[in-house]
Design a protein around this motif. Structure first.
Motif, PDB file in Angstrom:
ATOM      1  N   THR A 186       0.853  -1.186   0.000  1.00 43.83           N
ATOM      2  CA  THR A 186       0.000   0.000   0.000  1.00 43.83           C
ATOM      3  C   THR A 186       0.889   1.236   0.000  1.00 43.83           C
ATOM      4  O   THR A 186       1.868   1.293   0.740  1.00 43.83           O
ATOM      5  CB  THR A 186      -0.926   0.019   1.229  1.00 43.83           C
TER       6      THR A 186
ATOM      7  N   GLN B  73       0.368   5.234   0.485  1.00 40.90           N
ATOM      8  CA  GLN B  73      -0.579   6.276   0.846  1.00 40.90           C
ATOM      9  C   GLN B  73       0.141   7.600   0.999  1.00 40.90           C
ATOM     10  O   GLN B  73       1.163   7.691   1.675  1.00 40.90           O
ATOM     11  CB  GLN B  73      -1.295   5.903   2.155  1.00 40.90           C
TER      12      GLN B  73
ATOM     13  N   ILE C 178      -4.858   7.111  -1.013  1.00 40.70           N
ATOM     14  CA  ILE C 178      -4.248   5.793  -1.226  1.00 40.70           C
ATOM     15  C   ILE C 178      -4.015   5.616  -2.723  1.00 40.70           C
ATOM     16  O   ILE C 178      -4.947   5.429  -3.499  1.00 40.70           O
ATOM     17  CB  ILE C 178      -5.145   4.664  -0.693  1.00 40.70           C
TER      18      ILE C 178
ATOM     19  N   ASP D 208      -3.357   0.256  -3.339  1.00 40.93           N
ATOM     20  CA  ASP D 208      -4.155  -0.269  -2.231  1.00 40.93           C
ATOM     21  C   ASP D 208      -4.036  -1.788  -2.127  1.00 40.93           C
ATOM     22  O   ASP D 208      -4.678  -2.534  -2.859  1.00 40.93           O
ATOM     23  CB  ASP D 208      -5.620   0.129  -2.450  1.00 40.93           C
ATOM     24  N   ASN D 209      -3.152  -2.240  -1.221  1.00 40.08           N
ATOM     25  CA  ASN D 209      -3.003  -3.668  -0.923  1.00 40.08           C
ATOM     26  C   ASN D 209      -2.765  -4.501  -2.191  1.00 40.08           C
ATOM     27  O   ASN D 209      -3.476  -5.448  -2.499  1.00 40.08           O
ATOM     28  CB  ASN D 209      -4.231  -4.203  -0.184  1.00 40.08           C
TER      29      ASN D 209
ATOM     30  N   ARG E 125      -5.173   4.155   6.005  1.00 40.36           N
ATOM     31  CA  ARG E 125      -6.519   3.682   5.684  1.00 40.36           C
ATOM     32  C   ARG E 125      -6.504   2.376   4.902  1.00 40.36           C
ATOM     33  O   ARG E 125      -7.541   1.876   4.474  1.00 40.36           O
ATOM     34  CB  ARG E 125      -7.250   4.750   4.863  1.00 40.36           C
ATOM     35  N   GLY E 126      -5.291   1.818   4.706  1.00 44.66           N
ATOM     36  CA  GLY E 126      -5.180   0.576   3.948  1.00 44.66           C
ATOM     37  C   GLY E 126      -5.434  -0.648   4.807  1.00 44.66           C
ATOM     38  O   GLY E 126      -5.784  -0.562   5.989  1.00 44.66           O
ATOM     39  N   GLU E 127      -5.207  -1.810   4.211  1.00 41.73           N
ATOM     40  CA  GLU E 127      -5.410  -3.070   4.899  1.00 41.73           C
ATOM     41  C   GLU E 127      -4.131  -3.523   5.608  1.00 41.73           C
ATOM     42  O   GLU E 127      -3.041  -3.028   5.335  1.00 41.73           O
ATOM     43  CB  GLU E 127      -5.857  -4.131   3.886  1.00 41.73           C
TER      44      GLU E 127
ATOM     45  N   LYS F 276      -6.253  -0.269  -6.741  1.00 44.05           N
ATOM     46  CA  LYS F 276      -6.540  -1.612  -6.266  1.00 44.05           C
ATOM     47  C   LYS F 276      -6.570  -2.607  -7.427  1.00 44.05           C
ATOM     48  O   LYS F 276      -7.222  -2.356  -8.443  1.00 44.05           O
ATOM     49  CB  LYS F 276      -7.886  -1.636  -5.541  1.00 44.05           C
TER      50      LYS F 276
END
Length: 283
Positions: A13, A15, A20, A23-24, A84-86, A256
């Motif tokens: 990720t 950011q 972001i 994203d993952n 705010r990511g995973e 993503k």
């Protein structure tokens, strides 16, 4: 095609503040493949390349090259609150790895750029030779006392051979910026090859090219993949080139990953079609 893994991107990720950009992201590239990364403008493709090549340290995640972890980070400092990511805690107990781009290059990963970044005041030959110096073993002492003559001669010989292979010998003494656009692109790829990479990242190599130049580039990429035993990871918007040359394709949308597969699978994937064309408005 070999199943030996060359590049593995794990939960990456990136950011920037509250935005972001990647994203993952997870992806794998095997030895000898040509893999393309596609997606609409602003999808995060170049940001992903910048993370892989050490321009940015990721906000979270890890990258492996030939089975060895070369990049790793986790949310820290202000990013702990902003993230705010995973998977924010997945890498907290691991050491941060953030090599600079030159260190990444020395590992065997080279890249080109979306906007051509040649050494403008240098000749075609010197652009190649300067890149060769990335691999030099000499130091200030040996250079001062002219003890590096054999190494310098070898690098100059290798540069001449590379120019011959890529078809630029006839313009070796021209300033890099005096070349036609297509040859400047070819020179930038040749400069990357001068560092003897095993993994070559190409960021929109066909940008600004006409159909004939794009066709020649497609043939050139396939040719150097075979001659230099390369694995190629490419960002590209020219779908004819992507579909013609790619073994597999990953698709990004708003940072993503939304799809992965062969060109035929991607061409018929509803998520990919929607990302490029937009979904129908609700009535």
């Amino acid at each position: 095609m070999s199943t030996e893994n060359v590049l593995k991107v794990e939960n990456i990720t990136m950011q920037f503040g509250g935005v972001i950009a990647v994203d993952n992201m997870n992806l794998e590239i095997n030895k000898g493949e040509i893999v393309s990364l596609i997606g609409p403008n602003g999808a995060g493709k170049t940001t992903a390349f910048n993370v892989i090549t050490g321009v940015y340290a990721p906000s979270n995640g890890a990258i492996y090259y030939k089975g060895n972890k070369i990049v790793q980070n986790h949310p820290q400092g202000k990013m702990k609150k902003l993230y705010r990511g995973e998977n924010p805690a997945m890498y907290e107990s691991h050491r941060v790895l953030a090599p600079t781009p030159d260190k990444i290059t020395c590992l065997g990963i080279a890249r080109t750029f979306q906007n051509i970044r040649l050494f403008k005041s240098q000749t075609v030959f010197d652009n190649i030779l300067i890149a060769k110096h990335m691999l030099r073993t000499s130091n200030v002492f040996t250079a001062t006392f002219h003890l590096n003559g054999k190494e310098e001669a070898r690098m100059r010989e290798e540069s001449e051979r590379l120019l011959e292979i890529v078809g630029l010998t006839d313009v070796r003494n021209e300033l890099a910026t005096s070349l036609p656009y297509g040859k400047q692109r070819r020179l930038e790829i040749a400069r990357a090859l001068a560092t003897k990479p095993e993994l070559l990242l190409l960021d929109e190599p066909a940008a600004g090219m006409n159909p004939q130049e794009t066709l020649e580039l497609t043939e050139f990429i396939d040719e150097i993949r075979k001659k230099f035993d390369l694995t190629v990871f490419m960002i590209e918007h020219h779908m004819d080139l992507v579909m013609e040359i790619s073994d597999r394709i990953y698709v990004l949308d708003f940072g993503k990953p939304i799809a992965e597969g062969t060109p035929e699978e991607i061409r018929n994937n509803p998520k990919v079609i929607e990302a490029y064309l937009g979904g129908a408005d609700d009535e």
